[in-house]
Design a protein around this motif. Structure first.
Motif, PDB file in Angstrom:
ATOM      1  N   ILE A 298      24.393 -13.905 -30.011  1.00  0.00           N
ATOM      2  CA  ILE A 298      24.368 -15.193 -29.321  1.00  0.00           C
ATOM      3  C   ILE A 298      24.906 -15.051 -27.898  1.00  0.00           C
ATOM      4  CG2 ILE A 298      25.148 -17.596 -29.423  1.00  0.00           C
ATOM      5  CD1 ILE A 298      25.654 -17.152 -32.412  1.00  0.00           C
ATOM      6  N   GLY A 299      24.245 -15.727 -26.962  1.00  0.00           N
ATOM      7  CA  GLY A 299      24.775 -15.836 -25.610  1.00  0.00           C
ATOM      8  C   GLY A 299      24.340 -14.770 -24.632  1.00  0.00           C
ATOM      9  N   LYS A 300      23.354 -13.939 -24.973  1.00  0.00           N
ATOM     10  CA  LYS A 300      22.783 -13.024 -23.979  1.00  0.00           C
ATOM     11  C   LYS A 300      21.981 -13.853 -22.979  1.00  0.00           C
ATOM     12  CE  LYS A 300      20.723  -9.316 -25.575  1.00  0.00           C
ATOM     13  NZ  LYS A 300      19.897  -8.449 -26.449  1.00  0.00           N
ATOM     14  N   VAL A 301      22.138 -13.538 -21.711  1.00  0.00           N
ATOM     15  CA  VAL A 301      21.576 -14.384 -20.653  1.00  0.00           C
ATOM     16  C   VAL A 301      20.763 -13.527 -19.687  1.00  0.00           C
ATOM     17  CG1 VAL A 301      22.116 -15.992 -18.788  1.00  0.00           C
ATOM     18  CG2 VAL A 301      23.575 -15.914 -20.821  1.00  0.00           C
ATOM     19  N   ALA A 302      19.640 -14.073 -19.214  1.00  0.00           N
ATOM     20  CA  ALA A 302      18.838 -13.363 -18.219  1.00  0.00           C
ATOM     21  C   ALA A 302      18.009 -14.360 -17.423  1.00  0.00           C
ATOM     22  CB  ALA A 302      17.917 -12.347 -18.878  1.00  0.00           C
ATOM     23  N   MET A 303      17.628 -13.949 -16.205  1.00  0.00           N
ATOM     24  CA  MET A 303      16.703 -14.729 -15.400  1.00  0.00           C
ATOM     25  C   MET A 303      15.324 -14.087 -15.499  1.00  0.00           C
ATOM     26  SD  MET A 303      16.759 -15.700 -11.325  1.00  0.00           S
ATOM     27  CE  MET A 303      18.144 -16.817 -11.443  1.00  0.00           C
ATOM     28  N   VAL A 304      14.312 -14.910 -15.620  1.00  0.00           N
ATOM     29  CA  VAL A 304      12.937 -14.430 -15.655  1.00  0.00           C
ATOM     30  C   VAL A 304      12.480 -14.191 -14.215  1.00  0.00           C
ATOM     31  CG1 VAL A 304      10.574 -14.949 -16.344  1.00  0.00           C
ATOM     32  CG2 VAL A 304      12.488 -15.717 -17.770  1.00  0.00           C
ATOM     33  N   THR A 305      12.097 -12.965 -13.915  1.00  0.00           N
ATOM     34  CA  THR A 305      11.654 -12.615 -12.553  1.00  0.00           C
ATOM     35  C   THR A 305      10.426 -11.714 -12.626  1.00  0.00           C
ATOM     36  OG1 THR A 305      13.113 -10.676 -12.487  1.00  0.00           O
ATOM     37  CG2 THR A 305      14.004 -12.737 -11.621  1.00  0.00           C
ATOM     38  N   ASP A 306       9.693 -11.672 -11.545  1.00  0.00           N
ATOM     39  CA  ASP A 306       8.583 -10.717 -11.371  1.00  0.00           C
ATOM     40  C   ASP A 306       7.506 -10.826 -12.434  1.00  0.00           C
ATOM     41  OD1 ASP A 306       9.901  -9.613  -9.122  1.00  0.00           O
ATOM     42  OD2 ASP A 306      11.125  -8.360 -10.446  1.00  0.00           O
ATOM     43  N   LEU A 307       7.278 -12.042 -12.938  1.00  0.00           N
ATOM     44  CA  LEU A 307       6.193 -12.216 -13.909  1.00  0.00           C
ATOM     45  C   LEU A 307       4.852 -11.924 -13.243  1.00  0.00           C
ATOM     46  CD1 LEU A 307       7.055 -15.486 -15.902  1.00  0.00           C
ATOM     47  CD2 LEU A 307       7.073 -13.139 -16.762  1.00  0.00           C
ATOM     48  N   ASP A 308       4.088 -11.029 -13.832  1.00  0.00           N
ATOM     49  CA  ASP A 308       2.748 -10.738 -13.338  1.00  0.00           C
ATOM     50  C   ASP A 308       1.686 -11.212 -14.317  1.00  0.00           C
ATOM     51  OD1 ASP A 308       3.472  -8.923 -15.278  1.00  0.00           O
ATOM     52  OD2 ASP A 308       2.476  -7.219 -14.327  1.00  0.00           O
ATOM     53  N   LYS A 309       2.148 -11.789 -15.436  1.00  0.00           N
ATOM     54  CA  LYS A 309       1.259 -12.353 -16.444  1.00  0.00           C
ATOM     55  C   LYS A 309       1.951 -13.576 -17.046  1.00  0.00           C
ATOM     56  CE  LYS A 309      -0.605  -7.833 -17.823  1.00  0.00           C
ATOM     57  NZ  LYS A 309      -0.743  -6.859 -18.925  1.00  0.00           N
ATOM     58  N   PRO A 310       1.233 -14.486 -17.649  1.00  0.00           N
ATOM     59  CA  PRO A 310       1.866 -15.613 -18.338  1.00  0.00           C
ATOM     60  C   PRO A 310       2.796 -15.112 -19.445  1.00  0.00           C
ATOM     61  CG  PRO A 310      -0.493 -15.964 -18.103  1.00  0.00           C
ATOM     62  CD  PRO A 310      -0.241 -14.540 -17.714  1.00  0.00           C
ATOM     63  N   ALA A 311       3.841 -15.895 -19.742  1.00  0.00           N
ATOM     64  CA  ALA A 311       4.832 -15.467 -20.733  1.00  0.00           C
ATOM     65  C   ALA A 311       5.307 -16.650 -21.568  1.00  0.00           C
ATOM     66  CB  ALA A 311       6.024 -14.820 -20.034  1.00  0.00           C
ATOM     67  N   THR A 312       5.648 -16.346 -22.829  1.00  0.00           N
ATOM     68  CA  THR A 312       6.204 -17.346 -23.737  1.00  0.00           C
ATOM     69  C   THR A 312       7.385 -16.730 -24.476  1.00  0.00           C
ATOM     70  OG1 THR A 312       5.669 -18.937 -25.485  1.00  0.00           O
ATOM     71  CG2 THR A 312       4.681 -16.743 -25.665  1.00  0.00           C
ATOM     72  N   LEU A 313       8.113 -17.572 -25.231  1.00  0.00           N
ATOM     73  CA  LEU A 313       9.330 -17.130 -25.922  1.00  0.00           C
ATOM     74  C   LEU A 313       9.081 -16.922 -27.413  1.00  0.00           C
ATOM     75  CD1 LEU A 313      12.101 -19.523 -24.535  1.00  0.00           C
ATOM     76  CD2 LEU A 313      11.694 -17.146 -23.895  1.00  0.00           C
ATOM     77  N   ASN A 314       9.953 -16.102 -28.022  1.00  0.00           N
ATOM     78  CA  ASN A 314      10.001 -16.105 -29.475  1.00  0.00           C
ATOM     79  C   ASN A 314      10.990 -17.189 -29.906  1.00  0.00           C
ATOM     80  OD1 ASN A 314      12.594 -15.067 -29.307  1.00  0.00           O
ATOM     81  ND2 ASN A 314      12.237 -13.442 -30.775  1.00  0.00           N
ATOM     82  N   SER A 315      11.328 -17.228 -31.191  1.00  0.00           N
ATOM     83  CA  SER A 315      12.076 -18.384 -31.711  1.00  0.00           C
ATOM     84  C   SER A 315      13.586 -18.290 -31.541  1.00  0.00           C
ATOM     85  CB  SER A 315      11.752 -18.571 -33.196  1.00  0.00           C
ATOM     86  OG  SER A 315      12.221 -17.460 -33.928  1.00  0.00           O
ATOM     87  N   HIS A 316      14.111 -17.233 -30.949  1.00  0.00           N
ATOM     88  CA  HIS A 316      15.558 -17.060 -30.892  1.00  0.00           C
ATOM     89  C   HIS A 316      16.144 -17.316 -29.513  1.00  0.00           C
ATOM     90  CE1 HIS A 316      15.276 -15.517 -34.916  1.00  0.00           C
ATOM     91  NE2 HIS A 316      14.447 -14.568 -34.544  1.00  0.00           N
ATOM     92  N   LEU A 317      15.392 -17.980 -28.643  1.00  0.00           N
ATOM     93  CA  LEU A 317      15.813 -18.141 -27.258  1.00  0.00           C
ATOM     94  C   LEU A 317      15.637 -19.575 -26.776  1.00  0.00           C
ATOM     95  CD1 LEU A 317      13.977 -15.005 -25.887  1.00  0.00           C
ATOM     96  CD2 LEU A 317      16.439 -15.274 -25.810  1.00  0.00           C
ATOM     97  N   PHE A 318      16.534 -19.983 -25.867  1.00  0.00           N
ATOM     98  CA  PHE A 318      16.332 -21.197 -25.084  1.00  0.00           C
ATOM     99  C   PHE A 318      15.774 -20.814 -23.722  1.00  0.00           C
ATOM    100  CE2 PHE A 318      20.131 -22.778 -27.563  1.00  0.00           C
ATOM    101  CZ  PHE A 318      19.483 -23.824 -28.213  1.00  0.00           C
ATOM    102  N   VAL A 319      14.956 -21.697 -23.153  1.00  0.00           N
ATOM    103  CA  VAL A 319      14.617 -21.605 -21.745  1.00  0.00           C
ATOM    104  C   VAL A 319      15.324 -22.766 -21.048  1.00  0.00           C
ATOM    105  CG1 VAL A 319      12.433 -22.860 -22.108  1.00  0.00           C
ATOM    106  CG2 VAL A 319      12.832 -21.597 -19.970  1.00  0.00           C
ATOM    107  N   LEU A 320      15.997 -22.462 -19.919  1.00  0.00           N
ATOM    108  CA  LEU A 320      16.723 -23.464 -19.141  1.00  0.00           C
ATOM    109  C   LEU A 320      16.102 -23.561 -17.754  1.00  0.00           C
ATOM    110  CD1 LEU A 320      18.757 -22.705 -21.436  1.00  0.00           C
ATOM    111  CD2 LEU A 320      20.581 -23.043 -19.782  1.00  0.00           C
ATOM    112  N   ARG A 321      15.898 -24.813 -17.303  1.00  0.00           N
ATOM    113  CA  ARG A 321      15.297 -25.032 -15.988  1.00  0.00           C
ATOM    114  C   ARG A 321      15.942 -26.284 -15.396  1.00  0.00           C
ATOM    115  NH1 ARG A 321       9.421 -25.626 -17.079  1.00  0.00           N
ATOM    116  NH2 ARG A 321       9.626 -23.447 -17.780  1.00  0.00           N
ATOM    117  N   ASP A 322      16.635 -26.151 -14.269  1.00  0.00           N
ATOM    118  CA  ASP A 322      17.313 -27.293 -13.647  1.00  0.00           C
ATOM    119  C   ASP A 322      16.300 -28.311 -13.129  1.00  0.00           C
ATOM    120  OD1 ASP A 322      19.605 -28.730 -12.448  1.00  0.00           O
ATOM    121  OD2 ASP A 322      18.643 -28.135 -10.569  1.00  0.00           O
ATOM    122  N   LEU A 323      16.573 -29.588 -13.422  1.00  0.00           N
ATOM    123  CA  LEU A 323      15.692 -30.666 -12.979  1.00  0.00           C
ATOM    124  C   LEU A 323      16.336 -31.534 -11.903  1.00  0.00           C
ATOM    125  CD1 LEU A 323      14.324 -31.824 -16.472  1.00  0.00           C
ATOM    126  CD2 LEU A 323      13.247 -30.253 -14.845  1.00  0.00           C
TER     127      LEU A 323
END
Length: 412
Positions: A298-323
């Motif tokens: 629990i609590g491993k953290v990373a920023m998504v960078t350098d995507l060259d293709k579309p990406a989705t998550l598996n079931s063990h992760l949250f995606v956070l996006r400031d609004l």
């Protein structure tokens, strides 16, 4: 001594030309007279690391009792190994500061003679060497390598002069790796020090150290305030056999997180079909999104960078996006990768059987933020520190890989 010429290594120092000889470890190792500990006050326990970095000394005799388990004195220069852990590289020379320490019979010591002791340890510490010996282990439960079995193992040996040259080279190379490791740890400590000084302490609204021109108090915020937080709902019937080695749509999992750099290592990712990617638009990722593991580790953290293709998550992760537009992405990453968030995660486990981090819990995480301008200043500083840490991490990994390759070519 049995002698048999068995060839030469691929990589060799100039001036050495003769073929190496095949011997038994028993030609250089012998079982010493055992010195059992009979007085608890004499007992100083020695434990052996499994990562070939040497020996850890610990005097914890208060928790030990002399009885069924017998402990024996060990001496400087002896070879120490774990009967069960031999296959994991649990091998080391006893240093001067460990003279007189003790181990149980499951961690025996052997006297060394007529060979460069560091050469011998370097030779048998290679995974390609000790992994090949697993079939020789005995026992119906825990498999072990006993001393008499070890003494019959084969070893290739050059002249003593060449042994010395190889040993000196490997020692110098190991010291270079250790130096880079210390530099890396020093940088990490410096970063932790900066985090403590540049973020307010509990109950305070300003940090100890600030950039010039910023004086306003920081404001408290909850992670759930104006934050996009989504996760895959269960597996949505996604099966392991749908994980593809190649494809056009990344499936990002917690194991794809590079914890040293807090980024997603896209080279590790599996792929899913377009149908699977389209199944849940809420967890389709963008560059700059932050992901947090909510199950398992629990609590491993990373920023998504350098995507060259579309990406989705598996079931063990949250995606956070400031609004809100008032939170710098890298500032948030710095907060979530710090001890501030780690302490929050640990506190959620206290007195509970929590094995995950549910959304109703993570949204309660409180942290303080300054103005967006000050956040960006702080982010710029920590980006530089993190880049330097990543540089030393890559150098260290390169040196370790190079050492592994050299060991494969310098021995027969």
């Amino acid at each position: 001594m049995d002698k048999e010429q068995i060839g030469i290594p691929k990589l060799r120092f100039p001036g050495f030309t003769g073929a190496w000889e095949q011997r038994r470890l028993g030609d250089y190792l012998s079982i010493p007279t055992k010195e059992p500990i009979t007085d608890i006050n004499e007992l100083k326990l020695m434990t052996l690391k499994l990562n070939l970095e040497g020996i850890t000394l610990s005097a914890n005799r208060e928790t030990l009792k002399l009885g069924a388990t017998k402990y024996y004195k060990r001496h400087e220069g002896q070879l120490l190994y774990g009967k069960q852990n031999f296959f994991h590289g649990s091998i080391a020379l006893i240093p001067k500061e460990a003279e007189g320490y003790a181990t149980s019979g499951d961690v025996p010591a052997l006297d060394i003679s007529n060979v460069n002791s560091k050469y011998l340890v370097d030779y048998i510490s290679r995974p390609s060497y000790f992994k090949a010996k697993e079939a020789l282990a005995t026992g119906t439960g825990s498999k072990r390598i006993h001393e008499k079995t070890l003494l019959n193992f084969k070893i290739a040996v050059p002249s003593l002069e060449e042994q010395n040259a190889i040993s000196d080279f490997i020692t110098n190379y190991t010291n270079l790796i250790a130096l880079h490791q210390r530099k890396l740890e020093h940088l990490k400590q410096q970063k932790n020090g900066l985090l403590q000084k540049m973020f307010p302490k509990n109950g305070e609204s300003v940090p100890d150290v600030r950039f010039p021109g910023f004086t306003d108090p920081w404001e408290q915020r909850k992670l759930g305030d104006q934050m996009y937080i989504k996760a895959r709902i269960g597996w949505q019937a996604l099966k392991k056999d749908e994980y593809m080695e190649t494809g056009d749509f990344y499936l990002i999992t917690g194991t794809d997180i590079d914890e040293s750099r807090h980024i997603v290592d896209l080279s590790r990712c599996f792929y899913v079909s377009e149908e699977r990617y389209d199944m849940d638009k809420k967890i389709q990722l963008q560059n700059g999104d932050i992901i947090v593991t909510k199950d398992g580790t629990i609590g491993k953290v990373a920023m998504v960078t350098d995507l060259d293709k579309p990406a989705t998550l598996n079931s063990h992760l949250f995606v956070l996006r400031d609004l809100s537009g008032h939170l710098d992405k890298y500032f948030l990453l710095t907060i979530l990768s710090s001890d501030i968030f780690k302490s929050f995660v640990e506190s959620t486990k206290t007195g509970s059987t929590l094995t995950g981090l549910p959304q109703k819990t993570i949204v309660k995480f409180k942290f303080q933020i300054p103005s967006i301008q000050e956040q960006r200043k702080i982010s710029t500083l920590f980006k530089s520190v993190d880049s330097l840490i990543a540089l030393y991490q890559r150098k260290l990994e390169h040196l370790e890989l190079l050492k592994k390759g050299l060991l494969q070519q310098m021995f027969v």
